[in-house]
Design a protein around this motif. Sequence first.
Motif, short mmCIF file in Angstrom:
data_model
loop_
_atom_site.label_atom_id
_atom_site.label_comp_id
_atom_site.label_asym_id
_atom_site.label_seq_id
_atom_site.Cartn_x
_atom_site.Cartn_y
_atom_site.Cartn_z
N ALA A 92 -33.48 24.67 -21.10
CA ALA A 92 -32.62 23.64 -20.51
C ALA A 92 -31.43 24.25 -19.80
CB ALA A 92 -32.14 22.67 -21.58
N CYS A 93 -31.09 25.48 -20.16
CA CYS A 93 -29.98 26.18 -19.52
C CYS A 93 -30.53 27.18 -18.51
CB CYS A 93 -29.12 26.90 -20.55
SG CYS A 93 -27.76 27.85 -19.83
N GLU A 94 -30.16 27.00 -17.25
CA GLU A 94 -30.51 27.96 -16.21
C GLU A 94 -29.24 28.66 -15.73
OE1 GLU A 94 -32.87 28.16 -11.89
OE2 GLU A 94 -33.11 26.44 -13.24
N ILE A 95 -29.33 29.97 -15.59
CA ILE A 95 -28.18 30.78 -15.16
C ILE A 95 -28.44 31.29 -13.75
CG2 ILE A 95 -26.73 32.79 -15.67
CD1 ILE A 95 -28.88 31.67 -18.47
N VAL A 96 -27.55 30.96 -12.83
CA VAL A 96 -27.73 31.32 -11.43
C VAL A 96 -26.54 32.17 -10.96
CG1 VAL A 96 -27.98 30.46 -9.08
CG2 VAL A 96 -28.98 29.17 -11.00
N ILE A 97 -26.82 33.38 -10.50
CA ILE A 97 -25.81 34.16 -9.79
C ILE A 97 -25.84 33.69 -8.34
CG2 ILE A 97 -24.99 36.45 -9.12
CD1 ILE A 97 -24.96 36.06 -12.12
N PRO A 98 -24.76 33.09 -7.82
CA PRO A 98 -24.82 32.53 -6.47
C PRO A 98 -25.26 33.55 -5.44
CG PRO A 98 -22.56 32.61 -7.30
CD PRO A 98 -23.45 32.91 -8.45
N ARG A 99 -26.17 33.11 -4.56
CA ARG A 99 -26.86 34.04 -3.67
C ARG A 99 -25.92 34.69 -2.66
NH1 ARG A 99 -30.37 29.27 -0.90
NH2 ARG A 99 -28.62 28.02 -0.10
N GLU A 100 -24.87 33.98 -2.23
CA GLU A 100 -23.98 34.55 -1.21
C GLU A 100 -23.19 35.73 -1.78
OE1 GLU A 100 -23.98 30.01 -0.54
OE2 GLU A 100 -23.77 31.40 -2.24
N ALA A 101 -22.60 35.53 -2.95
CA ALA A 101 -21.81 36.59 -3.61
C ALA A 101 -21.25 36.06 -4.91
CB ALA A 101 -20.66 37.06 -2.71
N SER A 102 -20.97 36.98 -5.81
CA SER A 102 -20.24 36.67 -7.02
C SER A 102 -19.35 37.88 -7.33
CB SER A 102 -21.18 36.38 -8.19
OG SER A 102 -20.44 35.99 -9.34
N VAL A 103 -18.59 37.79 -8.40
CA VAL A 103 -17.77 38.95 -8.78
C VAL A 103 -17.96 39.28 -10.25
CG1 VAL A 103 -15.99 38.57 -7.01
CG2 VAL A 103 -15.70 37.58 -9.29
N ALA A 104 -17.76 40.55 -10.56
CA ALA A 104 -17.81 41.06 -11.92
C ALA A 104 -16.38 41.30 -12.41
CB ALA A 104 -18.60 42.37 -11.96
N ALA A 105 -16.01 40.59 -13.46
CA ALA A 105 -14.68 40.75 -14.05
C ALA A 105 -14.71 41.91 -15.05
CB ALA A 105 -14.25 39.47 -14.75
N PRO A 106 -13.89 42.95 -14.85
CA PRO A 106 -13.95 44.11 -15.72
C PRO A 106 -13.19 43.93 -17.03
CG PRO A 106 -12.33 44.46 -13.99
CD PRO A 106 -12.96 43.12 -13.73
N TYR A 107 -13.83 44.33 -18.11
CA TYR A 107 -13.17 44.40 -19.42
C TYR A 107 -13.07 45.88 -19.79
CZ TYR A 107 -12.87 39.45 -20.12
OH TYR A 107 -12.50 38.14 -20.00
N ALA A 108 -11.87 46.31 -20.12
CA ALA A 108 -11.56 47.73 -20.19
C ALA A 108 -11.08 48.14 -21.57
CB ALA A 108 -10.49 48.08 -19.14
N ILE A 109 -10.98 49.45 -21.76
CA ILE A 109 -10.49 50.00 -23.02
C ILE A 109 -9.65 51.23 -22.69
CG2 ILE A 109 -12.35 51.64 -23.58
CD1 ILE A 109 -12.34 50.26 -26.43
N SER A 110 -8.76 51.58 -23.60
CA SER A 110 -7.85 52.71 -23.40
C SER A 110 -7.68 53.50 -24.69
CB SER A 110 -6.46 52.22 -22.96
OG SER A 110 -6.49 51.46 -21.80
N LEU A 111 -7.34 54.76 -24.52
CA LEU A 111 -6.84 55.57 -25.63
C LEU A 111 -5.34 55.33 -25.73
CD1 LEU A 111 -7.66 57.88 -27.68
CD2 LEU A 111 -6.81 59.48 -25.96
N VAL A 112 -4.88 54.93 -26.90
CA VAL A 112 -3.46 54.60 -27.07
C VAL A 112 -2.63 55.89 -27.09
CG1 VAL A 112 -1.77 53.56 -28.64
CG2 VAL A 112 -3.97 52.45 -28.26
N LYS A 113 -1.52 55.86 -26.39
CA LYS A 113 -0.63 57.02 -26.34
C LYS A 113 -0.06 57.30 -27.72
CE LYS A 113 3.42 58.80 -23.85
NZ LYS A 113 4.45 58.47 -22.84
#
Length: 358
Positions: free
Chosen positions: A259-280
């Motif tokens: 019942a759930c269909e997932i569509v990446i829009p054909r014209e364009a989409s964006v990838a939101a970055p999730y990041a990590i760091s070494l704490v100082k």
Amino acid sequence: MQRRQFIQAAGALPLAALARRAAAVGGPELYAGEKALYEAARKEGMCVSFDTGPEWANWKALFREFKQRYPDIELTYNDLGSAATVVALEKMRRRPQADTAYYFAASAVDAARKDLVAPFRPVGFEQLPEVFREAEGRWFTVHTLNIAFLVNRKLVARAPEGWADLLKPEYRNAVTYLDPRSTGVGQVLTFAAAYGNGGDEDNVKAGTDYLGRLHAAGNVQRVEGTTPYAKFLKGEIPVWIGYENDGLKARHADGMGDACEIVIPREASVAAPYAISLVKDGPNPNAGRLWLNFIMSDVGQRLFAQGFVRPSRRDVSLPAEAAARMPAAPQIRPLDVVKAAARKAELDQLWAQAIQAR
């Protein structure tokens, strides 16, 4: 039991546990220098990982595999949220308690600007797009969340294939999305709409104008202030412009199925970055580096894919099941969060104007 007592008690461990330890130390390396780093990390004995809640992005599986490979390292975590993680690091600046910190990349940029994190280039660093990493490694993307149309096929006869389709009369009063002024997802989807309509991070007006047209067409059901995931599961939303992983979770884990269909829009989409760091100046720098390398290794990246999020390293081959769920989508563009953050005030103003004008 205290850490020192635990080490002294190693001789009393069952043979199977000792065998696992031997395998962890003596097996093939995931990368050059892994064994030496593990030996250094064993002297610290612990890694404190901020904001890696186990139920999010499959961190639970990464914890489990890390502990199996490195049994002498205790891995602890909390679940603060991105902005709160930066606040916590700032409060603990003089006596840091964390070794690593995970967040939406915009918060990572903030942490680096405040000098709260240290440079470290992990395994696979050079495989990341430049906008997905700070040049010296003060932060780097570990996975992405990608804008998609999440479609309830019980309510929609034909799934839209792209941004242009959503403007059609058949989607009247069908589309829900999050407010770009107050939510990260809303901001990201506005840039995705910009890319899909000839814009980019330097031309967000293409995205706000599109959303204005969507409202003018009468196709917007509502603009939400918080995630409408529960409403989507209940069948209250025909088309939700949101993150791909929420659709995958609804389809494969929370009962919606086909019942759930997932569509990446054909014209364009964006990838939101999730990041990590070494704490100082974190208390366990070697254990922190060991953890970050594991996250960015082939093993760690594939575990993310099993948790419905796309790995940041594009050179990693995915397990067949994960690859089938997340097929290649070359129209997904990596979001430059530095540029996007600089456009935040402009985005808020342009969106309000576009909606009011309709």
